[in-house]
Design an enzyme around this catalytic site. Structure first.
Site, short mmCIF file in Angstrom:
data_model
loop_
_atom_site.label_atom_id
_atom_site.label_comp_id
_atom_site.label_asym_id
_atom_site.label_seq_id
_atom_site.Cartn_x
_atom_site.Cartn_y
_atom_site.Cartn_z
N ASP A 100 -11.25 2.48 3.16
CA ASP A 100 -11.50 1.04 3.02
C ASP A 100 -12.99 0.77 2.76
O ASP A 100 -13.36 -0.31 2.31
CB ASP A 100 -11.15 0.31 4.34
N GLN A 153 -5.09 -1.76 9.14
CA GLN A 153 -4.93 -3.09 8.55
C GLN A 153 -5.57 -4.15 9.46
O GLN A 153 -5.34 -4.17 10.66
CB GLN A 153 -3.44 -3.38 8.33
N LYS A 158 0.84 -1.20 0.00
CA LYS A 158 0.00 0.00 0.00
C LYS A 158 0.88 1.25 0.00
O LYS A 158 0.60 2.23 -0.70
CB LYS A 158 -0.95 -0.02 1.20
#
Ligand code: GUN
Length: 283
Positions: free
Chosen positions: A119, A96, A52
């Site tokens: 997200d 995460q 990422k």
């Protein structure tokens, strides 16, 4: 003859579009910034987070990397998120997953400012998706829509079967296919006659989490098959939830593993972060 849907190429195309638009924003003095929080030392998560950060660099974003030890308390993590929520230089926040067991994931996701929820996991984002309002779309399902559209797969009016009902893939995927005017069926572990239901699909989207479970007995001739699974086999090779060699010959189009859905997730994350930055700056 079947066609391979090349997620590597399509994700590169999207990252290049994001990079181009980011360069244009720089002229207005705006540069997207993504904050990525990693708690603990899960090796797979470390790889994802590293990828990422690389994608941010490629697209011309700033990135902030917050690494917290395994024993971080829930309160400490929530405090960190609060700080990033309040920091105007941060446009997107990603925690995460999975988190260590002593931390409540739902609570953490809900603590992220929905305007920075790149997200698309916050209940506000999920609610906006369901009622068709602007928000952030969960990256993997949004990436699958891009794969289909950029491979000239017509969705409207088609029978779409989604196998799997997770919050991250199956549920948002079904809603997005509905939004594209497909007729959608969601299958899960309690579905009766899974083979028969899958055989109806013009577009079959598989997110079960079982290596090579879907064989040609589940697939209609000429169907488009999208494989969300990824597994490392004993011989170290990667495979999906679909038995590719068995299924591919009867498909019109199919995604490979690796190189299908996987690379799309990060590309869509970059797209979401750019979108969030533009919204926050009202451009
Ligand atoms: N863990 C596995 N996939 C994802 C993802 O898409 N986002 C986050 N935050 N964590 C993950």
């Amino acid at each position: 003859m079947y066609e391979i849907i090349d997620g590597k190429r399509i994700s590169q195309e999207i990252k290049d579009e994001v990079k181009q638009e980011t360069a244009e924003l720089a002229g207005k003095g705006i540069k997207p910034c993504l904050a990525v929080i990693l708690v603990g030392n899960d090796p797979a998560s470390q790889v994802y987070v590293g990828n990422k950060k690389k994608a941010c660099e490629y697209c011309g974003f700033d990135s902030i990397s917050v690494e917290m030890p395994e024993e971080t308390s829930e309160a400490e993590l929530l405090e960190k998120i609060k700080e990033l929520n309040e920091d105007d230089s941060v446009n997107g926040i990603l925690v995460q997953l999975p988190l260590p067991k002593h931390i409540n994931e739902d609570l953490v996701i809900e603590s992220i400012n929905p305007a920075k929820d790149v997200d698309g996991f916050h209940p506000v984002s999920v609610g906006n998706l369901l009622i068709g309002r602007p928000g952030f779309l969960s990256c993997t399902p949004a990436g699958i829509i891009e794969l289909l559209k950029r491979s000239d797969v017509e969705i409207a009016g088609k029978e779409c079967v989604v196998i799997g009902r997770s919050n991250i893939v199956g549920k948002p995927m079904s809603v997005l296919m509905l939004r594209e005017n497909a007729t959608v069926t969601i299958c899960h572990s309690r579905t009766k006659d899974l083979k028969e239901v899958c055989k109806r699909a013009d577009i079959l989207i598989v997110a079960i989490g079982k290596p090579k479970m879907i064989t040609k007995e589940y697939v209609k001739d000429g169907a488009v098959v999208i494989d969300v699974g990824i597994h490392r086999m004993e011989d170290k090779k990667l495979c999906g939830d679909v038995d590719f060699d068995d299924v591919a010959p009867i498909c019109s189009k199919i995604t490979p593993v690796p190189g299908g859905v996987g690379p799309m997730t990060i590309a869509m994350l970059m797209k979401n972060c750019l979108l969030g930055t533009k919204r926050q700056n009202e451009v």
